[in-house]
Design a protein around this motif. Structure first.
Motif, PDB file in Angstrom:
ATOM      1  N   PHE A 125       0.833  -1.204   0.000  1.00  0.00           N
ATOM      2  CA  PHE A 125       0.000   0.000   0.000  1.00  0.00           C
ATOM      3  C   PHE A 125       0.871   1.258   0.000  1.00  0.00           C
ATOM      4  O   PHE A 125       0.620   2.215  -0.737  1.00  0.00           O
ATOM      5  CB  PHE A 125      -0.898  -0.025   1.241  1.00  0.00           C
ATOM      6  N   GLN A 126       1.917   1.232   0.822  1.00  0.00           N
ATOM      7  CA  GLN A 126       2.826   2.379   0.885  1.00  0.00           C
ATOM      8  C   GLN A 126       3.482   2.637  -0.472  1.00  0.00           C
ATOM      9  O   GLN A 126       3.582   3.773  -0.925  1.00  0.00           O
ATOM     10  CB  GLN A 126       3.940   2.126   1.909  1.00  0.00           C
ATOM     11  N   ILE A 127       3.898   1.572  -1.100  1.00  0.00           N
ATOM     12  CA  ILE A 127       4.592   1.717  -2.374  1.00  0.00           C
ATOM     13  C   ILE A 127       3.624   2.227  -3.446  1.00  0.00           C
ATOM     14  O   ILE A 127       3.958   3.094  -4.246  1.00  0.00           O
ATOM     15  CB  ILE A 127       5.236   0.369  -2.780  1.00  0.00           C
ATOM     16  N   ARG A 128       2.406   1.701  -3.420  1.00  0.00           N
ATOM     17  CA  ARG A 128       1.396   2.183  -4.365  1.00  0.00           C
ATOM     18  C   ARG A 128       1.140   3.669  -4.180  1.00  0.00           C
ATOM     19  O   ARG A 128       1.070   4.439  -5.138  1.00  0.00           O
ATOM     20  CB  ARG A 128       0.083   1.434  -4.139  1.00  0.00           C
ATOM     21  N   ALA A 129       1.009   4.059  -2.917  1.00  0.00           N
ATOM     22  CA  ALA A 129       0.751   5.472  -2.633  1.00  0.00           C
ATOM     23  C   ALA A 129       1.941   6.329  -3.061  1.00  0.00           C
ATOM     24  O   ALA A 129       1.770   7.441  -3.565  1.00  0.00           O
ATOM     25  CB  ALA A 129       0.442   5.667  -1.160  1.00  0.00           C
ATOM     26  N   ASN A 130       3.121   5.785  -2.881  1.00  0.00           N
ATOM     27  CA  ASN A 130       4.323   6.504  -3.296  1.00  0.00           C
ATOM     28  C   ASN A 130       4.293   6.741  -4.807  1.00  0.00           C
ATOM     29  O   ASN A 130       4.595   7.830  -5.292  1.00  0.00           O
ATOM     30  CB  ASN A 130       5.555   5.688  -2.907  1.00  0.00           C
ATOM     31  N   TYR A 131       3.873   5.736  -5.511  1.00  0.00           N
ATOM     32  CA  TYR A 131       3.773   5.857  -6.964  1.00  0.00           C
ATOM     33  C   TYR A 131       2.733   6.915  -7.335  1.00  0.00           C
ATOM     34  O   TYR A 131       2.968   7.772  -8.183  1.00  0.00           O
ATOM     35  CB  TYR A 131       3.399   4.500  -7.566  1.00  0.00           C
ATOM     36  N   ARG A 132       1.586   6.862  -6.696  1.00  0.00           N
ATOM     37  CA  ARG A 132       0.511   7.794  -7.072  1.00  0.00           C
ATOM     38  C   ARG A 132       0.842   9.221  -6.687  1.00  0.00           C
ATOM     39  O   ARG A 132       0.583  10.157  -7.419  1.00  0.00           O
ATOM     40  CB  ARG A 132      -0.802   7.419  -6.379  1.00  0.00           C
ATOM     41  N   HIS A 133       1.401   9.385  -5.498  1.00  0.00           N
ATOM     42  CA  HIS A 133       1.606  10.745  -5.017  1.00  0.00           C
ATOM     43  C   HIS A 133       2.945  11.339  -5.420  1.00  0.00           C
ATOM     44  O   HIS A 133       3.069  12.547  -5.545  1.00  0.00           O
ATOM     45  CB  HIS A 133       1.483  10.781  -3.488  1.00  0.00           C
ATOM     46  N   HIS A 134       3.938  10.476  -5.575  1.00  0.00           N
ATOM     47  CA  HIS A 134       5.282  11.009  -5.842  1.00  0.00           C
ATOM     48  C   HIS A 134       5.878  10.451  -7.112  1.00  0.00           C
ATOM     49  O   HIS A 134       7.051  10.686  -7.388  1.00  0.00           O
ATOM     50  CB  HIS A 134       6.238  10.689  -4.677  1.00  0.00           C
ATOM     51  N   ASN A 135       5.087   9.649  -7.830  1.00  0.00           N
ATOM     52  CA  ASN A 135       5.618   9.101  -9.056  1.00  0.00           C
ATOM     53  C   ASN A 135       6.881   8.268  -8.854  1.00  0.00           C
ATOM     54  O   ASN A 135       7.786   8.286  -9.688  1.00  0.00           O
ATOM     55  CB  ASN A 135       5.947  10.254 -10.007  1.00  0.00           C
ATOM     56  N   ALA A 136       6.937   7.557  -7.763  1.00  0.00           N
ATOM     57  CA  ALA A 136       8.123   6.750  -7.458  1.00  0.00           C
ATOM     58  C   ALA A 136       8.361   5.734  -8.562  1.00  0.00           C
ATOM     59  O   ALA A 136       7.430   5.247  -9.186  1.00  0.00           O
ATOM     60  CB  ALA A 136       7.920   6.027  -6.139  1.00  0.00           C
ATOM     61  N   HIS A 137       9.608   5.428  -8.788  1.00  0.00           N
ATOM     62  CA  HIS A 137       9.950   4.386  -9.757  1.00  0.00           C
ATOM     63  C   HIS A 137       9.975   3.043  -9.053  1.00  0.00           C
ATOM     64  O   HIS A 137      10.704   2.863  -8.080  1.00  0.00           O
ATOM     65  CB  HIS A 137      11.312   4.667 -10.389  1.00  0.00           C
ATOM     66  N   ILE A 138       9.212   2.111  -9.559  1.00  0.00           N
ATOM     67  CA  ILE A 138       9.130   0.805  -8.919  1.00  0.00           C
ATOM     68  C   ILE A 138       9.727  -0.244  -9.848  1.00  0.00           C
ATOM     69  O   ILE A 138       9.487  -0.213 -11.068  1.00  0.00           O
ATOM     70  CB  ILE A 138       7.666   0.468  -8.588  1.00  0.00           C
ATOM     71  N   TYR A 139      10.518  -1.111  -9.269  1.00  0.00           N
ATOM     72  CA  TYR A 139      11.112  -2.228 -10.014  1.00  0.00           C
ATOM     73  C   TYR A 139      10.714  -3.506  -9.310  1.00  0.00           C
ATOM     74  O   TYR A 139      10.683  -3.549  -8.078  1.00  0.00           O
ATOM     75  CB  TYR A 139      12.637  -2.124 -10.022  1.00  0.00           C
ATOM     76  N   THR A 140      10.408  -4.541 -10.075  1.00  0.00           N
ATOM     77  CA  THR A 140      10.102  -5.814  -9.425  1.00  0.00           C
ATOM     78  C   THR A 140      10.901  -6.935 -10.067  1.00  0.00           C
ATOM     79  O   THR A 140      11.099  -6.960 -11.279  1.00  0.00           O
ATOM     80  CB  THR A 140       8.603  -6.176  -9.516  1.00  0.00           C
ATOM     81  N   VAL A 141      11.374  -7.821  -9.216  1.00  0.00           N
ATOM     82  CA  VAL A 141      12.024  -9.050  -9.680  1.00  0.00           C
ATOM     83  C   VAL A 141      11.338 -10.164  -8.913  1.00  0.00           C
ATOM     84  O   VAL A 141      11.598 -10.375  -7.727  1.00  0.00           O
ATOM     85  CB  VAL A 141      13.535  -9.029  -9.378  1.00  0.00           C
ATOM     86  N   THR A 142      10.387 -10.817  -9.535  1.00  0.00           N
ATOM     87  CA  THR A 142       9.573 -11.797  -8.818  1.00  0.00           C
ATOM     88  C   THR A 142       9.397 -13.052  -9.653  1.00  0.00           C
ATOM     89  O   THR A 142       9.569 -13.030 -10.868  1.00  0.00           O
ATOM     90  CB  THR A 142       8.170 -11.227  -8.509  1.00  0.00           C
ATOM     91  N   ALA A 143       9.005 -14.096  -8.968  1.00  0.00           N
ATOM     92  CA  ALA A 143       8.886 -15.384  -9.633  1.00  0.00           C
ATOM     93  C   ALA A 143       7.552 -15.547 -10.341  1.00  0.00           C
ATOM     94  O   ALA A 143       7.275 -16.607 -10.886  1.00  0.00           O
ATOM     95  CB  ALA A 143       9.068 -16.503  -8.620  1.00  0.00           C
ATOM     96  N   GLY A 144       6.721 -14.525 -10.326  1.00  0.00           N
ATOM     97  CA  GLY A 144       5.436 -14.621 -11.004  1.00  0.00           C
ATOM     98  C   GLY A 144       4.817 -13.251 -11.031  1.00  0.00           C
ATOM     99  O   GLY A 144       5.396 -12.296 -10.514  1.00  0.00           O
ATOM    100  N   PRO A 145       3.630 -13.155 -11.638  1.00  0.00           N
ATOM    101  CA  PRO A 145       3.003 -11.843 -11.729  1.00  0.00           C
ATOM    102  C   PRO A 145       2.610 -11.296 -10.351  1.00  0.00           C
ATOM    103  O   PRO A 145       2.107 -12.043  -9.517  1.00  0.00           O
ATOM    104  CB  PRO A 145       1.762 -12.100 -12.588  1.00  0.00           C
TER     105      PRO A 145
END
Ligand SMILES: Cc1cc2nc3c(=O)[nH]c(=O)nc-3n(C[C@H](O)[C@H](O)[C@H](O)COP(=O)(O)O)c2cc1C
Ligand code: SF4
Ligand code: SF4
Ligand code: SF4
Ligand code: SF4
Ligand code: FES
Ligand code: FES
Lengths: 436, 695, 160
Positions: free
Chosen positions: B391-411
């Motif tokens: 939730f924090q990361i999502r909000a960061n993206y919406r409010h501050h346009n944070a750059h998010i990177y993911t390295v995960t084993a699935g969607p």
């Protein structure tokens, strides 16, 4: 096809090909000055085209009457995103039936207007948003578009001018609100037609987030004539700041209802009595809806005026979309107000409280009133509730519902009084709860 | 940019450019009434409650979308404004049922408040109202359309806040209605955020509906006991029953956020299977006995085994408080004289601390996830496993346009907002992270959030990678449960004491304990090791502190009925090392907090390892556990204080083979989840980890 | 679901007419054209359109109830739409609607038991100067009197 006879007082600019054999075909179009304006525009700079449209005093024919050239100039020159021209062919304002004729009888004129607009703002794609009910016009426009592609008047490098342009049709599916330009944008993006916050204006952030020019069919249909014959000639047809002609959709209690192209500023009484052939059955004129259901009504004695944007604003009404509805002395104004409110309640998108709840309340109240359940205190309440919507809603639909209603209660209180105390409608309209 | 000067109701106001009039007014204590405006969500300007007069503009303007302008003169209480508000409320009430006394929201309803403050006395509406029946959309969510004022808060919080997008609007005009994503029902996170944010009684929760009136409860702010994110939840308690959980006052690290577990899965507390009496094995069967009998049986046995130099082992909990964990290891080490103490390790915190030795400020807080410019998520389905961090990361993206990177084993849900996502193969995470190097180097700063895929040497490599980027990097090592971090910090470990101090003679680790055939006494506090493992020692006397008859409790010789986190005081440390206070909301008859149970046993054994009140133990922790010397007032007032448990080399291998997340999803929560009716009732809905969005 | 080859071709073209990644734009026209072919908008159709336009079924469902030409209930083979808005109202539109209701034996938004006709009172259809006007499916009829309406219905009945 034409659905009524032309009238000698008409000044045929956008309708000049109406009635010609095969008027909708590209051949007819080319044989009658078609695409001359386009070639001329290709020789002009975008700025020159916009200047010319400004000088023509062409104002939007969709309802608001916004100066077209000025709107074109709002589209940013440089944009990282491709720009779009969107043609508002949602034609849903009650009383209005003109864009239909333009697309049916002279589709290439519209296409040429779109190309010129595209050239002026630097767009290469246009979408004609046509109301879903006009299926035959979607087909007609699609035919014209295919013809234009086949003959090199659309697509890549049009007629070797180096200019590319694509045009598509897009079908609505029954929603008056989608004629409102920002709701139209949501609709063309595949969403509910909910209006958007302004600013940003569509010219800056429009369809798919890109700069977008939105004009009415009639507005763009007038552009070829302006470019071809010069802005001055067009402007001279009407009073200052009100260039050209308007397709007036005359309807109601007159002898010759029909759509007529008349210079902007044509006298309303002459419209009714000369062009429209006078009142039917020798009845007296009671009121006129000057430019579609959103406009405050004029009483008979207010009708001796020129029909231009500024004069109508002075008498606190509007020229709107050119839907002129003439009412005779036997018209029940309560029933008329009820029908208008039913329309707006049905078409309110529901986004904001005052419009959603206000139109529904007023509809229910007017229905009860018309059915004979009215009370004296309802009369001022109708005006008050309308004023509680006016200027407070998210988009202009709320105003469009409030304005005619306010004018009707103010100008025709006697019709409301006559319905009181359980009396049936004096104009002999039975209580018919129809539109549940 | 310099501040903008304007006047609101005659007061001079300074506000940053871009501030909305509604917020500028709030700065000087002027509250402009609003329904649809909601801090942090996009403005929709739909309710028209916030209309104000602005000089030189002919029409009233909505304060929730109008930004301040230099020299602007705003009036929020002029007659026109007041009349407009009254008109809007009158419109709203036309279709709204006027039965507040039976409405679930009665007493907490924003419409009720507004009507009281700004509305007209009598409604002039005499027409018929629209009626639509109430609908149940999920075990959690109920919808009563006529009460809905269409403020679209629910739609926005589900879309923007949760990233679920399960709510929409159907129909048009007066028939417009909120609708769920599967025609007549919801398949979603069941977080209840929509219910919580609803200003009226349109959305209500299956858990709370019609159970009580808000003023009949008392409210206790404590910390959710499920995952490691440490959300504050306010329990509404009546007659020793938790009626609801929420965080309406938005205090704590999580603001208003809670997932289904924090908001609804407190119901395990009242499970009929809850143990409420000690049990003693007699003739092969567990029988309820008195506390005195159970305590003395355990003390006798422990003393006897200790006297003959027998073998002890203890497994502690990821859910119990820091005080309990500290006290438990002290009891094991000092009273029983064993170093064989461990807990289920779900993330490699010790190695991270070791790798960060010498650095300061390299551990990210939950706030950093909302404020830092770039976030890299490795090997976790955050929205499922760490709902609040997601939730924090999502909000960061919406409010501050944070750059998010993911390295995960699935969607994963975070991909929707990611600038780059890599689907990796388990074991190959670090190689894939390497391929992000150039992009990450260009970021001004970074927070790396990693799950149990990175452990042991991998953690050192990851930190080396972070160091090589040449930008400030902070880390979060993901762990599973509400106090996993505390268990580690407090020294529930055979090789590391509290604060990661080395111990001279290491004891047995988790797997070794279970495999030791010669174990004499095995004490398990709040854990269920025998769910997946067997206990090798057949002769072991097993003592279990538990809330339920788990697999482990069934093997016990003595079971002490333990209090849950909602029934005790103390502190817990969340995944980011933030210490927060638990506050007892109720008592469940027959149970005792683990701290007291351990204390009573040692007393019964005649051994004094210190007073067992939570505040005394916390005092000791503050002085003896590195990094826990946190400011008391912050914790005491319900705030969160971050610890940095060690800054130096951690002198023990972390046994990466023992580190394993239990892979709980949004709708599971170890043993607790099994006894939560709410969680089991929604169990059919969730996808497993890495299944991406549900349809 | 699959549709007729003509409709499939139309949909293919439609999806290409919008900017890249903007397939959602096709939702409204696709629903309308599909409805014309299959009769009404079922959950199955909603899910199908969602799949084709790469949106969630909810995003399609939101649209269906918004647009008045989209129907979740089956319509008659011939959908009779009588305008009663202002220009038509004052030229007998409402009486015409009452008459249609009597002739067909159904009320507003109802369908005859044999599924041949459905009736709807509609807003202005853009034929105000030739009022009162109706549409039968997409065909316009202007200056419609009760007698003319009966004749139109009779003809259609005979054809079926
Ligand atoms: C409720 C509402 C409905 C409207 N409907 C239409 C319409 O059907 N056709 C149209 O051209 N403009 C309509 N408009 C006006 C458009 O918003 C917009 O002003 C117009 O398309 C701009 O084109 P123009 O400048 O060429 O007139 C409507 C406006 C409102 C507020
Ligand atoms: S005024 Fe409000 S409810 Fe009415 S159409 Fe505009 S946005 Fe929708
Ligand atoms: S419970 Fe949560 S996920 Fe479900 S609809 Fe409400 S906000 Fe969305
Ligand atoms: S359900 Fe509640 S939150 Fe959602 S729109 Fe209605 S009133 Fe607002
Ligand atoms: S995110 Fe974790 S701590 Fe927060 S409410 Fe959910 S389970 Fe509890
Ligand atoms: S709060 Fe501003 S319109 Fe709702
Ligand atoms: S009012 Fe009936 S067609 Fe326009």
């Amino acid at each position: 096809m034409l659905y009524n006879d032309p009238h000698p007082l008409e000044v045929k600019i956008v309708t000049k090909r109406f009635g010609l054999p095969n008027s909708a075909s590209l051949d007819t179009y080319l044989a009658t000055d078609g695409f001359k304006a386009f070639f001329k525009a290709m020789e002009m700079t975008p700025e020159q085209i916009i200047e010319e449209v400004k000088l023509s005093a062409l104002r939007g024919r969709g309802g608001a009457g916004f100066p077209a050239g000025l709107k074109w100039s709002f589209v940013p020159r440089n944009s990282p995103l491709p720009k779009y021209v969107i043609i508002n062919a949602d034609e849903s304002e009650p009383g209005t039936c003109k864009d239909r004729l333009l697309m049916e009888n002279d589709p290439h004129q519209l296409l040429e207007g779109i190309l010129i607009a595209g050239r002026a703002i630097g767009a290469h794609k246009g979408y004609i948003y046509i109301r879903g009910e006009y299926r035959y016009l979607i087909e007609a426009m699609d035919r014209a578009i295919s013809e234009a592609y086949a003959r090199g008047y659309l697509g890549k490098n049009i007629q070797d001018t180096g200019f590319d342009f694509d045009i598509y049709t897009h079908s609505g599916a029954g929603a008056y609100e989608c004629g409102e330009e920002t709701a139209l944008l949501d609709s063309i993006e595949g969403k509910r037609g909910i209006p958007r916050m302004k600013p940003p204006f569509p010219a800056v952030v429009g369809a798919w987030q890109a700069p977008t020019l939105i004009n009415n069919v009639e507005t763009l249909s007038a552009v070829p004539a302006i470019i071809r014959d010069g802005a001055a000639a067009f402007a001279a047809l009407g009073p200052p700041k009100n260039g050209g002609t308007r397709m007036i959709c005359l309807s109601g209690h007159i002898n010759k209802p029909g759509v007529y192209e008349l210079p902007v500023g044509f006298n309303l009484l002459r419209m009714i009595y000369e062009v429209g052939g006078g009142m039917r059955n020798g009845k007296k004129l009671k009121a006129v809806v000057p430019g579609g259901s959103s406009c405050p009504l004029l009483k008979a004695e207010e009708c001796d005026i020129p029909m231009d944007f500024d004069t109508l604003a002075k008498v606190k009404s509007m020229l709107g979309s050119g839907g002129t509805v003439v009412l005779d002395e036997d018209t029940c104004m309560v029933r008329f107000a009820l029908r208008i409110m039913k329309f707006y309640a049905h078409e309110s998108c529901g986004w904001c409280i005052p419009c959603r709840e206000g139109t529904t309340w007023l509809k229910k109240m007017l229905q009860r009133f018309h059915d004979g359940g009215g009370q004296k205190s309802d009369i001022p309440l109708i005006g008050e509730l309308s004023k509680n919507m006016l200027g407070r809603t998210f988009c202009a639909l709320g105003d469009a519902a409030a304005m005619p209603t306010i004018s009707i209660v103010e100008k025709f209180p006697e019709d409301f009084e006559a319905h009181l105390n359980g009396r049936p409608c004096p104009y002999a309209h039975a209580a018919e709860p129809v539109f549940a | 940019m310099s501040d903008i000067n304007l006047t609101i109701d005659g007061q001079a106001v300074k506000a940053a450019p871009g501030t909305l009039v509604i917020n500028a007014a709030k700065q000087v204590g002027i509250e402009i009434p609003s329904f649809c405006y909601y801090d942090g969500l996009q403005s929709v300007a739909a309710c028209r409650m916030c209309l104000v007069e602005i000089e030189k503009t002919p029409k009233l303007q909505v304060a929730c979308t109008t930004p301040v302008a230099e020299g602007m003169v705003v009036r929020t209480e002029s007659p026109t404004v007041r009349e407009a508000r009254k008109g809007t409320i009158e419109f709203l009430l036309t279709n709204h049922p006027l039965d507040c006394p039976v409405c679930d929201k009665g007493g907490e309803c924003e419409l009720q408040d507004m009507t009281f403050r700004y509305g007209a006395g009598e409604s002039r509406f005499v027409e018929q109202k629209l009626h639509v029946d109430e609908q149940q959309w999920s075990p959690v969510v109920f919808f009563d359309a006529p009460r809905c004022i269409l403020c679209y808060r629910c739609v926005r919080v589900c879309d923007e806040g949760m990233g679920v997008n399960a709510l929409g609007v159907i129909n048009r005009g007066a028939h417009a209605e909120i609708a769920p994503n599967h025609f007549d029902h919801l398949e979603c996170d069941e977080c209840g955020m929509c219910i919580d944010i609803c200003p009226v009684g349109a959305l209500t929760s299956g858990m709370y509906r019609y159970k009580t009136r808000p003023w009949e409860m008392h409210h206790v702010g404590t910390i959710c006991t499920h995952c490691s994110n440490g959300c504050k939840t306010t329990l509404g308690v009546r007659n020793n029953q938790i009626i609801r959980g929420n965080n309406r006052d938005q205090s704590g690290i999580n603001g208003e956020f809670l997932c289904i577990k924090g908001r609804y899965a407190f119901d395990f507390v009242h499970s009929p299977e809850r143990l409420q009496s000690p049990m003693l094995r007699k003739n092969g069967a567990l029988e309820p006995v008195s506390w005195a009998e159970a305590l003395s049986a355990v003390a006798q046995k422990l003393k006897e085994v200790k006297a003959r130099g027998g073998k002890f082992a203890v497994i502690g909990s990821n859910h119990t408080t820091n005080e309990e964990n500290y006290y438990l290891q002290k009891f094991a080490r000092e009273a029983l004289g064993t170093a064989s103490i461990d807990h289920h390790r779900t993330g490699d915190v010790p190695t991270l601390l070791d790798a960060l030795s010498g650095k300061t400020g390299a551990l990210a807080t939950t706030d950093d996830l909302y404020n830092r410019k770039a976030i890299l998520v490795i090997g976790s389905d955050l929205s499922q496993q760490h709902p609040f961090l997601a939730f924090q990361i999502r909000a960061n993206y919406r409010h501050h346009n944070a750059h998010i990177y993911t390295v995960t084993a699935g969607p994963v849900r975070e991909q929707k907002q990611a600038v780059r996502s890599i689907m990796t193969i388990p074991g190959q995470e670090l190689e894939d992270v390497e391929s992000l190097r150039d992009q990450l180097k260009a970021e001004p700063e970074l927070v790396i959030v990693f799950g149990d895929a990175i452990k042991g040497d991998g953690v050192h490599k990851l930190v080396a990678f972070g160091d090589s980027l040449g930008i400030p990097v902070k880390y979060v090592c993901l762990v599973d449960y509400s106090n996993s971090r505390g268990a580690s910090d407090m020294g529930l470990s055979p090789r590391l004491g509290p604060g990661y101090r080395p111990v001279s003679e290491p004891g047995l680790a988790y797997d070794e304990i279970l495999a030791a055939a010669d174990l004499d006494v095995f004490w398990v506090v709040g854990a269920n090791p025998l769910k997946q493992n067997a206990l090798a020692s057949e002769k072991a006397f097993v003592v279990v502190n538990e809330m339920f008859l788990t697999e482990t409790a069934l093997r016990a010789d003595v079971v002490f009925p333990a209090a849950s986190a909602y029934e005790k005081n103390g502190t817990v440390t969340n995944v980011c090392g933030e210490v927060q206070r638990l506050k007892a909301g109720l008592q469940v008859m027959g149970t005792k907090p683990d701290l007291e149970i351990i204390g009573l046993v040692s007393k019964e054994m005649g051994i004094n390892i210190g007073i067992w009140t939570h505040d005394k133990v916390f005092d000791e922790i503050r002085t003896s556990v590195h990094g826990y010397n946190i400011p008391l007032p912050i914790v005491a007032s319900g705030g969160a204080a971050q610890t940095t448990p060690v800054n130096g080399h951690v002198p023990a291998s972390s046994r990466p083979d023992l580190i394993q997340s239990s892979r709980d999803t949004l709708f599971t929560s170890g043993s607790l989840g099994r006894y939560s009716k709410t969680l089991s009732s929604v169990l059919e809905a969730p996808g497993g980890l890495y299944s991406g969005e549900r349809p | 679901m699959t549709f007729s080859p003509e409709l499939e071709a139309r949909f293919a073209k439609m999806l290409e007419s919008y900017p890249p990644g903007r397939t959602r734009s096709a939702v409204v026209p696709m629903l309308l054209y599909a409805q014309d072919e299959v009769g009404h908008i079922s959950h199955e159709l909603i899910e199908e359109v969602a799949r084709r336009c790469k949106v969630t079924p909810l995003q399609v469902d939101e649209v269906v109830g918004y647009y008045s030409m989209l129907h979740k209930k089956p319509q008659g083979k011939v959908h009779v739409q009588v305008c009663t808005n202002i220009s038509c109202l004052i030229d007998g539109g409402e009486e015409l609607f009452q008459h249609a209701s009597k002739t067909l034996g159904i009320g507003n938004k109802e369908t005859t038991p044999d599924g041949q006709f459905s009736l709807e009172e509609v807003e202005c259809i853009g034929a105000c100067s030739w009022a009162p006007a109706i549409q039968m499916n997409y065909d316009f009829h202007h200056h419609v009197t009760p007698e003319k309406l009966d004749k139109l219905i009779d003809e259609l009945r005979r054809k079926q």
